[in-house]
Design a protein around this motif. Structure first.
Motif, PDB file in Angstrom:
ATOM      1  N   LEU A   1       0.895  -1.197  -0.014  1.00  0.00           N
ATOM      2  CA  LEU A   1       0.070   0.006   0.033  1.00  0.00           C
ATOM      3  C   LEU A   1       1.070   1.298   0.142  1.00  0.00           C
ATOM      4  CD1 LEU A   1      -2.711  -1.243   2.485  1.00  0.00           C
ATOM      5  CD2 LEU A   1      -2.881  -1.001   0.047  1.00  0.00           C
ATOM      6  N   CYS A   2       2.145   1.020   0.555  1.00  0.00           N
ATOM      7  CA  CYS A   2       2.966   2.374   0.389  1.00  0.00           C
ATOM      8  C   CYS A   2       3.284   2.866  -0.679  1.00  0.00           C
ATOM      9  CB  CYS A   2       4.460   1.839   1.212  1.00  0.00           C
ATOM     10  SG  CYS A   2       5.620   3.132   1.053  1.00  0.00           S
ATOM     11  N   SER A   3       3.449   4.156  -1.258  1.00  0.00           N
ATOM     12  CA  SER A   3       3.494   4.792  -2.266  1.00  0.00           C
ATOM     13  C   SER A   3       5.014   4.691  -2.723  1.00  0.00           C
ATOM     14  CB  SER A   3       2.831   6.080  -2.522  1.00  0.00           C
ATOM     15  OG  SER A   3       3.737   6.905  -1.516  1.00  0.00           O
ATOM     16  N   GLN A   4       6.022   4.713  -2.045  1.00  0.00           N
ATOM     17  CA  GLN A   4       7.432   4.666  -2.071  1.00  0.00           C
ATOM     18  C   GLN A   4       8.127   3.733  -1.324  1.00  0.00           C
ATOM     19  OE1 GLN A   4       7.459   8.810  -1.326  1.00  0.00           O
ATOM     20  NE2 GLN A   4       8.375   9.258  -3.437  1.00  0.00           N
ATOM     21  N   PRO A   5       7.878   2.426  -1.178  1.00  0.00           N
ATOM     22  CA  PRO A   5       8.411   1.547  -0.590  1.00  0.00           C
ATOM     23  C   PRO A   5      10.212   1.513  -0.862  1.00  0.00           C
ATOM     24  CG  PRO A   5       7.169   0.218  -1.914  1.00  0.00           C
ATOM     25  CD  PRO A   5       7.054   1.598  -2.291  1.00  0.00           C
TER      26      PRO A   5
ATOM     27  N   PRO B   1       8.086  -0.171   4.163  1.00  0.00           N
ATOM     28  CA  PRO B   1       7.475   0.983   3.887  1.00  0.00           C
ATOM     29  C   PRO B   1       8.160   2.172   4.348  1.00  0.00           C
ATOM     30  CG  PRO B   1       6.517  -0.789   5.382  1.00  0.00           C
ATOM     31  CD  PRO B   1       7.860  -1.140   5.229  1.00  0.00           C
ATOM     32  N   CYS B   2       7.860   3.399   3.522  1.00  0.00           N
ATOM     33  CA  CYS B   2       8.810   4.468   3.726  1.00  0.00           C
ATOM     34  C   CYS B   2       8.270   5.169   5.044  1.00  0.00           C
ATOM     35  CB  CYS B   2       8.503   5.636   2.604  1.00  0.00           C
ATOM     36  SG  CYS B   2       6.865   6.236   2.531  1.00  0.00           S
ATOM     37  N   GLN B   3       7.083   5.149   5.472  1.00  0.00           N
ATOM     38  CA  GLN B   3       6.721   5.856   6.740  1.00  0.00           C
ATOM     39  C   GLN B   3       6.341   7.114   6.654  1.00  0.00           C
ATOM     40  OE1 GLN B   3       5.836   3.343   8.953  1.00  0.00           O
ATOM     41  NE2 GLN B   3       7.313   1.879   8.981  1.00  0.00           N
ATOM     42  N   GLN B   4       6.394   7.419   5.439  1.00  0.00           N
ATOM     43  CA  GLN B   4       6.374   9.200   5.159  1.00  0.00           C
ATOM     44  C   GLN B   4       5.139   9.746   4.336  1.00  0.00           C
ATOM     45  OE1 GLN B   4       8.702  11.297   6.388  1.00  0.00           O
ATOM     46  NE2 GLN B   4       9.798   9.445   7.046  1.00  0.00           N
ATOM     47  N   CYS B   5       4.699   8.497   3.476  1.00  0.00           N
ATOM     48  CA  CYS B   5       3.739   9.077   2.646  1.00  0.00           C
ATOM     49  C   CYS B   5       2.177   8.679   3.440  1.00  0.00           C
ATOM     50  CB  CYS B   5       3.701   7.903   1.368  1.00  0.00           C
ATOM     51  SG  CYS B   5       3.204   6.108   1.600  1.00  0.00           S
ATOM     52  N   HIS B   6       1.093   9.344   2.493  1.00  0.00           N
ATOM     53  CA  HIS B   6       0.006   9.333   3.009  1.00  0.00           C
ATOM     54  C   HIS B   6      -0.547   7.833   3.655  1.00  0.00           C
ATOM     55  CE1 HIS B   6      -4.297  10.809   3.814  1.00  0.00           C
ATOM     56  NE2 HIS B   6      -4.647  10.241   2.770  1.00  0.00           N
ATOM     57  N   ALA B   7      -0.366   6.844   2.443  1.00  0.00           N
ATOM     58  CA  ALA B   7      -0.636   5.552   2.972  1.00  0.00           C
ATOM     59  C   ALA B   7       0.012   4.937   4.114  1.00  0.00           C
ATOM     60  CB  ALA B   7      -0.320   4.625   1.502  1.00  0.00           C
ATOM     61  N   CYS B   8       1.080   5.434   4.343  1.00  0.00           N
ATOM     62  CA  CYS B   8       1.860   4.878   5.599  1.00  0.00           C
ATOM     63  C   CYS B   8       1.127   5.458   6.649  1.00  0.00           C
ATOM     64  CB  CYS B   8       3.306   5.247   5.432  1.00  0.00           C
ATOM     65  SG  CYS B   8       4.422   4.019   4.568  1.00  0.00           S
ATOM     66  N   HIS B   9       0.812   6.644   6.675  1.00  0.00           N
ATOM     67  CA  HIS B   9       0.305   7.414   7.834  1.00  0.00           C
ATOM     68  C   HIS B   9      -0.979   6.838   8.320  1.00  0.00           C
ATOM     69  CE1 HIS B   9       2.842  11.083   7.054  1.00  0.00           C
ATOM     70  NE2 HIS B   9       3.414  10.325   7.853  1.00  0.00           N
TER      71      HIS B   9
HETATM   72 ZN    ZN Z   1       4.763   4.912   2.654  1.00  0.00          ZN
END
Ligand code: ZN
Length: 335
Positions: A51-55, A61-69
């Motif tokens: 689901l993360c947009s920029q793994p 997971p990047c923990q930064q993108c909207h999906a991660c939040h």
């Molecule tokens: Zn992410």
């Protein structure tokens, strides 16, 4: 404990990441393996990466993108977890129907929708049959993750439409290291014994550590020893033990008597699980023979089956019977 990947997940994780990067993921994955290995943590983490947009490289997971939040807040609309409404209950057909309907919608935020069914063996027969249809007609961009400790309890037709990811118990040193990192105030011996009692499932062992199983076991053993030495009478001990979870009582008795048979056979502490009790077990072993131990183990197994069957039983009577059977097997032990 965080939802981060566990050390023994790494080989399976890497294999799956390669398939993700090659866009070669099977529509449905069956995460199978004993309870207490963290399969659900793995499923959630894998969902998070999809689901993360920029793994990141390696599939973090990047923990930064909207999906991660949204995943961190457990509100991601493209993540759907199906589980029983209460522990031990079934997953019902209505829940699977809702899942099917959901699977036909387009993802709202991410490139994928991920559906986790845990435990998949909790689906009743109607629910399982309904799911089968979805497995036969996969929807693109929908990843199904079925989690189970009892794969053989699933319909064979469901198993055959999933690709299995088999979780194995980690080697002892990996598990000990991890357990000690989780809880620093436990001794090495405690970790080793509880890991064995947890059938080498680290999360179960951690649960034992945190639920004061150690203290419970010590108290139970002390009472059993007193009873064996005729310092505690049948009615008093049965009264106390019948207030405990009978599974736990029987479980520990099994473990001690199994150790007794090992000691009688080998005369060595090496093969014992309960090494901290070795001196006292050795004392008891001098007063009981191997065949009596096996007979008592049979009686414990039978008692366990009764408790499992959930038929109404008188707990105190069951404990009394077991303890009478035990005292019949031993010769009198001096205090
Ligand atoms: Zn992410």
């Amino acid at each position: 404990m965080s939802d981060a990947l566990l050390p023994w997940h790494q080989p399976l994780w890497e294999r799956l990441q390669q398939r993700r990067q090659a866009s070669n993921l099977p529509h449905a994955l069956l995460l199978a393996g004993d309870a207490g290995l963290g399969k659900q943590i793995f499923a959630k983490q894998f969902a998070h990466v999809l689901l993360c947009s920029q793994p990141l490289v390696g599939g973090t997971p990047c923990q930064q993108c909207h999906a991660c939040h949204l995943m961190a807040a457990e509100t991601h609309p493209d993540f759907h977890l199906v589980q029983p409404e209460a522990e031990g209950k079934a997953i019902k057909i209505d829940q699977v129907r809702a899942l099917i309907e959901y699977s036909y919608k387009t993802p709202q935020i991410s490139a994928w929708k991920v559906i986790v069914i845990a435990p998949a063996d909790a689906m009743n027969i109607n629910a399982a049959n309904a799911l089968l249809k979805t497995l036969e007609e996969p929807v693109s961009n929908t990843q199904l993750l079925l989690v189970t400790a009892r794969p053989m309890a699933l319909l064979a037709t469901i198993r055959s439409r999933c690709q299995a990811l088999q979780f194995k118990t980690p080697d002892s040193s990996t598990a000990f290291q991890w357990l000690r990192n989780q809880q620093e105030d436990v001794s090495e011996e405690q970790v080793r014994i509880l890991f064995h009692l947890a059938q080498k499932a680290p999360l179960r062992a951690l649960n034992f550590i945190r639920s004061e199983e150690w203290e419970f076991r010590a108290q139970l053993f002390s009472e059993w020893l007193q009873y064996t030495r005729h310092q505690l009478d049948l009615v008093s001990i049965s009264k106390v033990w019948s207030t405990h979870d009978l599974h736990r009582v029987i479980f520990h008795l099994q473990s001690w008597v199994q150790d007794l048979t090992k000691w009688i056979q080998t005369g060595s502490f090496d093969a014992l699980v309960n090494t901290d009790l070795a001196a006292m077990l050795k004392d008891i072993a001098a007063r009981v023979d191997e065949q009596s131990c096996y007979r008592f183990l049979d009686q414990l197994n039978q008692a366990n089956a009764w408790v499992h069957s959930k038929i109404a039983l008188n707990a105190q009577l069951l404990i009394e019977q077991l303890l009478v059977q035990w005292s019949d097997s031993i010769s009198v032990m001096p205090a």
